[in-house]
Design a protein around this motif. Sequence first.
Motif, PDB file in Angstrom:
ATOM      1  N   ASP A 139       0.845  -1.200   0.000  1.00 18.21           N
ATOM      2  CA  ASP A 139       0.000   0.000   0.000  1.00 18.21           C
ATOM      3  C   ASP A 139       0.879   1.248   0.000  1.00 18.21           C
ATOM      4  N   TYR A 140       0.718   2.074  -1.033  1.00 24.98           N
ATOM      5  CA  TYR A 140       1.392   3.365  -1.093  1.00 24.98           C
ATOM      6  C   TYR A 140       0.388   4.508  -1.086  1.00 24.98           C
ATOM      7  N   ALA A 141      -0.812   4.229  -0.538  1.00 22.07           N
ATOM      8  CA  ALA A 141      -1.833   5.243  -0.264  1.00 22.07           C
ATOM      9  C   ALA A 141      -2.291   5.971  -1.522  1.00 22.07           C
ATOM     10  N   ARG A 142      -2.343   5.258  -2.646  1.00 24.99           N
ATOM     11  CA  ARG A 142      -2.845   5.843  -3.879  1.00 24.99           C
ATOM     12  C   ARG A 142      -4.040   5.080  -4.424  1.00 24.99           C
ATOM     13  N   GLY A 143      -4.723   4.331  -3.546  1.00 20.35           N
ATOM     14  CA  GLY A 143      -6.039   3.812  -3.864  1.00 20.35           C
ATOM     15  C   GLY A 143      -6.148   2.368  -4.279  1.00 20.35           C
ATOM     16  N   ALA A 144      -5.065   1.703  -4.652  1.00 23.03           N
ATOM     17  CA  ALA A 144      -5.188   0.327  -5.138  1.00 23.03           C
ATOM     18  C   ALA A 144      -5.747  -0.604  -4.069  1.00 23.03           C
ATOM     19  N   ALA A 145      -5.225  -0.491  -2.847  1.00 23.36           N
ATOM     20  CA  ALA A 145      -5.722  -1.348  -1.768  1.00 23.36           C
ATOM     21  C   ALA A 145      -7.164  -1.005  -1.405  1.00 23.36           C
ATOM     22  N   ASP A 146      -7.565   0.240  -1.615  1.00 22.85           N
ATOM     23  CA  ASP A 146      -8.926   0.652  -1.263  1.00 22.85           C
ATOM     24  C   ASP A 146      -9.951   0.071  -2.236  1.00 22.85           C
ATOM     25  N   VAL A 147      -9.670   0.152  -3.542  1.00 27.25           N
ATOM     26  CA  VAL A 147     -10.677  -0.296  -4.503  1.00 27.25           C
ATOM     27  C   VAL A 147     -10.839  -1.814  -4.472  1.00 27.25           C
ATOM     28  N   LEU A 148      -9.852  -2.536  -3.971  1.00 32.62           N
ATOM     29  CA  LEU A 148      -9.934  -3.996  -3.892  1.00 32.62           C
ATOM     30  C   LEU A 148     -10.118  -4.484  -2.462  1.00 32.62           C
ATOM     31  N   ARG A 149     -10.497  -3.602  -1.575  1.00 31.87           N
ATOM     32  CA  ARG A 149     -10.565  -3.960  -0.155  1.00 31.87           C
ATOM     33  C   ARG A 149     -11.544  -5.099   0.118  1.00 31.87           C
ATOM     34  N   ASP A 150     -12.715  -5.066  -0.497  1.00 29.06           N
ATOM     35  CA  ASP A 150     -13.696  -6.127  -0.248  1.00 29.06           C
ATOM     36  C   ASP A 150     -13.152  -7.479  -0.705  1.00 29.06           C
ATOM     37  N   GLU A 151     -12.519  -7.505  -1.873  1.00 28.09           N
ATOM     38  CA  GLU A 151     -11.964  -8.761  -2.373  1.00 28.09           C
ATOM     39  C   GLU A 151     -10.830  -9.252  -1.476  1.00 28.09           C
ATOM     40  N   LEU A 152     -10.008  -8.337  -0.985  1.00 24.97           N
ATOM     41  CA  LEU A 152      -8.909  -8.724  -0.105  1.00 24.97           C
ATOM     42  C   LEU A 152      -9.429  -9.248   1.228  1.00 24.97           C
ATOM     43  N   ALA A 153     -10.482  -8.627   1.760  1.00 24.97           N
ATOM     44  CA  ALA A 153     -11.064  -9.096   3.018  1.00 24.97           C
ATOM     45  C   ALA A 153     -11.642 -10.495   2.859  1.00 24.97           C
ATOM     46  N   ALA A 154     -12.233 -10.760   1.699  1.00 30.23           N
ATOM     47  CA  ALA A 154     -12.810 -12.086   1.470  1.00 30.23           C
ATOM     48  C   ALA A 154     -11.727 -13.146   1.313  1.00 30.23           C
ATOM     49  N   ARG A 155     -10.571 -12.784   0.766  1.00 28.20           N
ATOM     50  CA  ARG A 155      -9.500 -13.744   0.541  1.00 28.20           C
ATOM     51  C   ARG A 155      -8.661 -13.988   1.787  1.00 28.20           C
ATOM     52  N   ALA A 156      -8.673 -13.067   2.754  1.00 30.03           N
ATOM     53  CA  ALA A 156      -7.774 -13.152   3.908  1.00 30.03           C
ATOM     54  C   ALA A 156      -7.816 -14.496   4.632  1.00 30.03           C
ATOM     55  N   PRO A 157      -8.995 -15.085   4.883  1.00 31.83           N
ATOM     56  CA  PRO A 157      -8.984 -16.360   5.613  1.00 31.83           C
ATOM     57  C   PRO A 157      -8.440 -17.527   4.797  1.00 31.83           C
ATOM     58  N   HIS A 158      -8.272 -17.346   3.494  1.00 33.34           N
ATOM     59  CA  HIS A 158      -7.965 -18.483   2.621  1.00 33.34           C
ATOM     60  C   HIS A 158      -6.591 -18.396   1.954  1.00 33.34           C
ATOM     61  N   THR A 159      -5.831 -17.367   2.228  1.00 36.98           N
ATOM     62  CA  THR A 159      -4.560 -17.199   1.537  1.00 36.98           C
ATOM     63  C   THR A 159      -3.515 -16.637   2.491  1.00 36.98           C
ATOM     64  N   ALA A 160      -2.265 -16.729   2.096  1.00 41.00           N
ATOM     65  CA  ALA A 160      -1.186 -16.102   2.857  1.00 41.00           C
ATOM     66  C   ALA A 160      -1.152 -14.626   2.470  1.00 41.00           C
ATOM     67  N   LEU A 161      -1.879 -13.804   3.224  1.00 41.73           N
ATOM     68  CA  LEU A 161      -2.016 -12.382   2.918  1.00 41.73           C
ATOM     69  C   LEU A 161      -1.047 -11.579   3.783  1.00 41.73           C
ATOM     70  N   VAL A 162      -0.125 -10.890   3.130  1.00 41.39           N
ATOM     71  CA  VAL A 162       0.817 -10.004   3.816  1.00 41.39           C
ATOM     72  C   VAL A 162       0.461  -8.579   3.425  1.00 41.39           C
ATOM     73  N   TRP A 163       0.407  -7.690   4.411  1.00 38.55           N
ATOM     74  CA  TRP A 163       0.000  -6.305   4.177  1.00 38.55           C
ATOM     75  C   TRP A 163       1.140  -5.388   4.613  1.00 38.55           C
ATOM     76  N   ASP A 164       1.710  -4.682   3.659  1.00 42.42           N
ATOM     77  CA  ASP A 164       2.745  -3.694   3.949  1.00 42.42           C
ATOM     78  C   ASP A 164       2.066  -2.326   3.990  1.00 42.42           C
ATOM     79  N   PRO A 165       1.809  -1.781   5.176  1.00 42.97           N
ATOM     80  CA  PRO A 165       0.933  -0.616   5.295  1.00 42.97           C
ATOM     81  C   PRO A 165       1.657   0.695   5.008  1.00 42.97           C
ATOM     82  N   HIS A 166       0.866   1.738   4.797  1.00 47.38           N
ATOM     83  CA  HIS A 166       1.392   3.083   4.565  1.00 47.38           C
ATOM     84  C   HIS A 166       0.771   4.021   5.595  1.00 47.38           C
ATOM     85  N   PRO A 167       1.533   4.969   6.131  1.00 48.71           N
ATOM     86  CA  PRO A 167       0.977   5.861   7.165  1.00 48.71           C
ATOM     87  C   PRO A 167      -0.269   6.610   6.715  1.00 48.71           C
TER      88      PRO A 167
END
Length: 485
Positions: A139-167
């Motif tokens: 995440d570099y705070a330019r919207g990519a993680a935001d527009v796919l947030r629902d899909e990422l939340a749904a995948r979290a229990p089923h995949t090795a999800l690593v999140w590199d956050p941005h302030p």
Amino acid sequence: MRAAAPLVVVGDALLDRDLVGTAERLAPDAPVPVLDDCQERLRPGGAALAAYLAARAGREVTLVAPLGDDAAGRRLRAMLEPVLTLVPLPLDGPQAEKTRVMADGRPVVRLDRGTGRAAGVTDAARRALAGAPAVLVADYARGAADVLRDELAARAPHTALVWDPHPRGRPPVPGARLVTPTGEEARRFAGPDAADGDELAAVARTAAALVRRWGAVGVAVTLGARGALLCQGDGPLFVPAAARHGGDACGAGDCFAATAAGLLGDGVLPAEAVQGAVAAATRYVAEGGALTAAPGAAPDGAGGAGGGDGDAAAGGDALRLAERVRAAGGTVVAAGGCFDLLHAGHVSLLQQARGIGDCLIVCLNSDASVRRRKGPGRPINPLADRVRVLRALQCVDAVAVFDEDTPERLLAGLRPHIWVKGGDYAVGQLPEAAQLASWGGQAVLLPYLDGRSSTLLATRAADSLGTGGGQDPYAGHGQEGQVPP
């Protein structure tokens, strides 16, 4: 050896540009340095750098990121398309660009431009995430993680999800396998729950607070040259870096996160993933950091959690590493041996050797070479296993195999600055000493732990099975032939 799991990287792509030169004088019209012999170097930035480093390390990578059709966007595509699969998201403005002016290897000023943000989701992006064994959100705070947030939340229990956050970004979705803030970011994210100070105890308390706040399985706080601290809600695990380097650390966090995500996708435990990520990020900085990330600056197989055993047998990975470290002004250290049954004497020698320079390459006898040296019953562990065990050591940067009785031909290619041996030698007795001296290198001796050897371990194991004489194999013995391996 099982193939590496594919990795999907979701995030914001930047075009990074370095203007590199020397500064030895000030401008006559203003007290500012003049950059002479200036060269422009382009490389992927942001999530694109994380994806590029993972792909260059040999992993199959798909990058889901907003990409424009302007000059910067086209340059990014040209760099990325040869090494990974691109799944573009729509972009609502100019592609983000970051320019660093570097004088004598140090940044003088940074220039940012490009206001484009992710403008929507595509079916191709959704398909890329569906079934992915490993996902990294850079995440570099330019919207990519935001527009796919629902899909990422749904995948979290089923995949090795690593999140590199941005302030400036949103928190990770609940259930992320690993979140990788820096120490400063962790304190900012934790707010009033952050512990004061940067001591490990304070970092551990802050990480534990973030595990609870984010609902994450684990939080790995990266601490630069110190290493990283992993918290999974119970006792923290600190993974120190094998060595400290003063090189360009830009992109080391991307290397760390991409390596951790890939290893988790491979099925390793979080602790192992963090160890591998610390080693990869340390190696990335030692090799020159961001300046080696430009396409063509470092060959495939560099900068990540490294290739297969065939690479070691060919020696190419080690040769490229030695070349890069030398080019960056670092010190190449090499050590050799059979390393059949890895024991405390081996580990002590290799850890000491790594502390001498900027990379450690282990020159490993092939199975045939071991048999000629040790007899028909050796090696006990085949080459592939010995390579894998050595590569698992954080202090080992590369392994190269030689089939001859001695490593002279391999050393001629590596041309290390320092050749390390342990045991009861005089330097003049080392056959490699004259060879090292021919290119200005030095053979050195290091202390060994007395009473450890692969042969004596094998004898002890045989005795425990009732096939030996029952005597203490360490009694009256030093190390095997006074040679640690």
